[in-house]
Write an enzyme that holds these catalytic residues in place. Sequence first.
Site, PDB file in Angstrom:
ATOM      1  N   TYR A 183       8.559   4.224   1.357  1.00  0.00           N
ATOM      2  CA  TYR A 183       9.628   4.428   2.003  1.00  0.00           C
ATOM      3  C   TYR A 183      10.900   3.524   1.615  1.00  0.00           C
ATOM      4  O   TYR A 183      10.599   2.543   1.125  1.00  0.00           O
ATOM      5  CB  TYR A 183       9.356   3.917   3.607  1.00  0.00           C
ATOM      6  CG  TYR A 183      10.259   4.099   4.770  1.00  0.00           C
ATOM      7  CD1 TYR A 183      10.721   5.196   4.907  1.00  0.00           C
ATOM      8  CD2 TYR A 183      10.940   2.910   4.963  1.00  0.00           C
ATOM      9  CE1 TYR A 183      12.103   5.352   5.870  1.00  0.00           C
ATOM     10  CE2 TYR A 183      12.005   2.881   5.795  1.00  0.00           C
ATOM     11  CZ  TYR A 183      12.457   4.305   6.519  1.00  0.00           C
ATOM     12  OH  TYR A 183      13.462   4.076   7.315  1.00  0.00           O
ATOM     13  N   ARG A 216       8.916 -13.328  23.632  1.00  0.00           N
ATOM     14  CA  ARG A 216       9.087 -13.243  22.172  1.00  0.00           C
ATOM     15  C   ARG A 216       7.762 -13.673  21.548  1.00  0.00           C
ATOM     16  O   ARG A 216       7.439 -13.188  20.520  1.00  0.00           O
ATOM     17  CB  ARG A 216      10.223 -14.443  21.914  1.00  0.00           C
ATOM     18  CG  ARG A 216      10.354 -14.474  20.493  1.00  0.00           C
ATOM     19  CD  ARG A 216      11.517 -15.086  19.783  1.00  0.00           C
ATOM     20  NE  ARG A 216      11.744 -16.241  20.412  1.00  0.00           N
ATOM     21  CZ  ARG A 216      11.262 -17.488  19.990  1.00  0.00           C
ATOM     22  NH1 ARG A 216      10.303 -17.321  18.998  1.00  0.00           N
ATOM     23  NH2 ARG A 216      11.488 -18.500  20.409  1.00  0.00           N
ATOM     24  N   ASP A 235       0.637   1.954   4.588  1.00  0.00           N
ATOM     25  CA  ASP A 235       1.532   2.315   5.466  1.00  0.00           C
ATOM     26  C   ASP A 235       0.925   3.740   6.088  1.00  0.00           C
ATOM     27  O   ASP A 235       0.978   4.721   4.997  1.00  0.00           O
ATOM     28  CB  ASP A 235       2.967   2.431   5.047  1.00  0.00           C
ATOM     29  CG  ASP A 235       3.814   3.015   6.070  1.00  0.00           C
ATOM     30  OD1 ASP A 235       3.745   3.678   6.818  1.00  0.00           O
ATOM     31  OD2 ASP A 235       5.329   2.784   5.866  1.00  0.00           O
ATOM     32  N   LYS A 265       8.039   7.072  14.715  1.00  0.00           N
ATOM     33  CA  LYS A 265       7.515   8.565  14.330  1.00  0.00           C
ATOM     34  C   LYS A 265       6.508   9.087  15.131  1.00  0.00           C
ATOM     35  O   LYS A 265       7.013   9.284  16.203  1.00  0.00           O
ATOM     36  CB  LYS A 265       7.264   8.339  12.807  1.00  0.00           C
ATOM     37  CG  LYS A 265       7.892   7.528  11.592  1.00  0.00           C
ATOM     38  CD  LYS A 265       9.726   8.128  11.725  1.00  0.00           C
ATOM     39  CE  LYS A 265      10.565   7.229  11.110  1.00  0.00           C
ATOM     40  NZ  LYS A 265      10.318   6.845   9.702  1.00  0.00           N
TER      41      LYS A 265
END
Length: 392
Positions: free
Chosen positions: A111, A59, A183, A208
């Site tokens: 977005y 983690r 972004d 993507k």
Amino acid sequence: MSDRPHGPSPTTLIHNNKYRDAHGSPYTPVYTTTTWRFDSTADLLDVVEGRKPGCLYTRYGTNPTIRELEHSLAQLEVAPAALAFASGMAAISATLLAHGRYGIVCVGELYGGTQEFLHSHCRELGIPVNSLMPQELDQLGPVLDRPGMLVYCETPANPTLSILDIRHLAEIAHQHGARLAVDNTFASPINQRPLQLGADLVLHSASKYLGGHSDITAGALMGSEELVGTVARWRKNLGQVLSPETAALLSRSLRTLPLRIHQHNHNAQAVAEAMATHPRVSRVLYPGLSGFPGHELAAQQMDGFGGMLSIEVDGDRDAASRVADNLRVFVLAPSLGGTESLVGQPCTTSHHDLTPEERQRLGIGDNLLRLSVGLEDAGDLIDDLKQALDKI
Ligand SMILES: *Cc1c(COP(=O)(O)O)cnc(C)c1O
């Protein structure tokens, strides 16, 4: 385009192993383990206290499969450091929390998930959030009224493909002691590298183009050791690291990224040019068309114009829906950046919750279709669009 610094070479992306596998595997195997064993307490303390490199707990991101991926992600954006996340939104939310506490100013269209995070979650936490449209940039300096603020944007933007001047935004931000985060999901690092244009942080939805096959959910952040390191602490305790299995799949995808992006660029240009002369199409939004308002700027700051484009069908909302419904090669689905071509009608998906007037103000007509141009034969894609346009 010529004096711009180069991006990563395909050779580097293929031969960039950070670790040498003991058994001779050319790539780092998938370490699914959550924890690592030590020979003594003293050895463990050496790693915990940073005297020796080593893995502790997955983690925390200290896992060879994840580290290997981050090494490639950094190279892609020619960045000193990178972090991998369980989704694009994990990367975005951790970055906004870590670097946005003194206030966030977003520029242009964002977005939907990012908008929601900024306008509901950040505001609930008392973080000041401002939005400016690209034509209101003269107000950017004045709203950056205290040091340490974050300017946040996307270019090309969804779904209008409008282009922002990254170099100019970085200059204004830095003059006011602010940082710029971009972004870069739509462009991919093969077509655009915001850090080389002056940005401080770059984010990706790796679900993507980076993943590229519509089969993994992941995110990435790139920047300086210091700025990325700050976000690493948030990722650790928010528990947003990606799984080692996903990391290995994403590493595999990155080796073909230059190849895929070149073909996405080529196919989208061919589709855009064919649609620009089609009688049932009233407008084509694609940075690679010389008549597109952002073309000159895109040519200056991008190495390729990308695989995303939008068309306005010569007709109403129903006519555009009919085109989408009659496509046979393009698949009707949200998302983008996979090998298969996708189509979406923003007024039914990403911008469904806005009124027609609000959409119009953003330049998103109800007759707009967004295309993610995939890696099929470009001629087949053009024929598919033509037969669907013939049905209206
Ligand atoms: C999809 C997308 C995101 C969110 O990424 P997830 O991987 O779905 O969390 C963020 N920004 C842009 C531009 C996107 O297209």
